[in-house]
Enzyme design. Structure first.
Site, short mmCIF file in Angstrom:
data_model
loop_
_atom_site.label_atom_id
_atom_site.label_comp_id
_atom_site.label_asym_id
_atom_site.label_seq_id
_atom_site.Cartn_x
_atom_site.Cartn_y
_atom_site.Cartn_z
N ASP A 1 0.88 -1.15 0.00
CA ASP A 1 0.00 0.00 0.00
C ASP A 1 0.93 1.22 0.00
O ASP A 1 2.12 1.09 0.35
CB ASP A 1 -0.87 -0.05 1.27
CG ASP A 1 -1.70 1.20 1.42
OD1 ASP A 1 -2.34 1.62 0.44
OD2 ASP A 1 -1.72 1.77 2.54
N ASP B 1 -0.08 5.08 0.85
CA ASP B 1 -0.33 6.07 1.90
C ASP B 1 -0.28 5.41 3.29
O ASP B 1 -1.06 4.50 3.57
CB ASP B 1 -1.71 6.70 1.71
CG ASP B 1 -1.80 7.50 0.41
OD1 ASP B 1 -0.88 8.28 0.13
OD2 ASP B 1 -2.80 7.35 -0.32
C1 BG6 Z 1 -5.93 5.98 0.41
C2 BG6 Z 1 -5.88 6.88 1.62
O1 BG6 Z 1 -4.64 5.51 0.11
O2 BG6 Z 1 -6.43 6.70 -0.72
C3 BG6 Z 1 -7.25 7.51 1.88
O3 BG6 Z 1 -5.50 6.10 2.76
C4 BG6 Z 1 -7.73 8.24 0.63
O4 BG6 Z 1 -7.17 8.41 2.96
C5 BG6 Z 1 -7.73 7.25 -0.55
O5 BG6 Z 1 -9.04 8.77 0.81
C6 BG6 Z 1 -8.15 7.91 -1.86
O6 BG6 Z 1 -7.19 8.85 -2.21
P1 BG6 Z 1 -7.35 9.96 -3.32
O7 BG6 Z 1 -5.97 10.58 -3.36
O8 BG6 Z 1 -7.71 9.27 -4.59
O9 BG6 Z 1 -8.41 10.90 -2.88
MG MG Z 2 -2.77 3.16 3.56
#
Ligand code: BG6
Ligand code: MG
Length: 218
Positions: A8, A10
């Site tokens: 993963d 984030d």
């Molecule tokens: C995930 C994060 O990786 O991606 C979430 O942990 C986030 O917090 C999700 O909402 C979607 O991300 P994005 O950048 O497409 O809005």
């Molecule tokens: Mg994550």
């Protein structure tokens, strides 16, 4: 036999969660509401659409479809402003060392992130070359805890799910890995991902020999 590791992004490789938090908090404040860090924890690993739905439900608020769309857009604009300064120094401790170690051992590497901003983040961090396959939020139709993202990544890596391990910081991601039939490693400072097969506080603690054993024992 362990043949591939899927990461993963984030919260595992980079700490973007504070930027998601700042953007959601700013959005909720613009609506005359607020957002605590604790409330924000429920959004970890959750898609942006589902995050806004959850927030509105949590706060007992409702908006029109058009407002919903523009709020999502606004949150993403602010989030992208915050990540504009991301660089290699934002890579979490142990991540680069682990990616290099895994590659040296001949394992394939995949990245599977629900974020539609994942490619921008990867480019800013300069880590694209470590991965044999990258799946982001624009390539899936079902969010974690659905296993789609990890199964797609394993398919792109040409590996069987039972020979893949997943590194995740969110409960929804651990469930997705379990449903995909993959060994899961919970990466989280509080060490609270009880459903993970193995748990580490950061990637610095990851032990590849133990992980291989865990895959062999299944
Ligand atoms: C995930 C994060 O990786 O991606 C979430 O942990 C986030 O917090 C999700 O909402 C979607 O991300 P994005 O950048 O497409 O809005
Ligand atoms: Mg994550």
């Amino acid at each position: 036999m362990l043949r591939a590791c899927i990461f993963d992004l984030d919260g595992v490789i980079v700490d973007t969660s504070r930027y998601h938090f700042l953007a959601w908090k700013r959005l909720m404040e613009s609506l005359g509401s607020d957002l605590s860090e604790e409330e924000n924890n429920c959004l970890r690993g959750v898609s942006r659409i589902e995050s806004l739905r959850l927030l509105l439900r949590m706060k007992g608020m409702s908006v029109t479809k058009e407002q919903f769309e523009s709020l999502i857009e606004l949150k993403n604009t602010w989030y992208r402003e915050y990540i504009a300064g991301l660089s290699e120094k934002d890579i979490l401790e142990g991540a680069l060392e682990l990616l290099r170690e895994l590659r040296n051992k001949g394992l394939k590497l995949g990245l599977a992130s629900s974020s539609k901003n994942a490619r921008e983040v990867i480019d800013r961090l300069g880590i694209g070359m470590y991965f044999d396959a990258i799946v982001d939020g624009s390539m899936i139709s079902r969010a974690k805890p659905d296993p789609q993202i990890f199964l797609l990544c394993a398919g792109l890596l040409c590996e069987s799910p039972s020979e893949c391990a997943v590194f995740e910081d969110a409960a929804s991601g651990i469930e997705a890995a379990r449903s995909a039939g993959m060994v899961s490693v919970g990466v989280e400072a509080e060490n609270s991902l009880e459903r993970a097969d193995m748990r580490v506080r950061s990637l610095l603690e990851a032990d590849i020999d133990k992980l291989s054993e865990c895959v062999n024992l299944r």
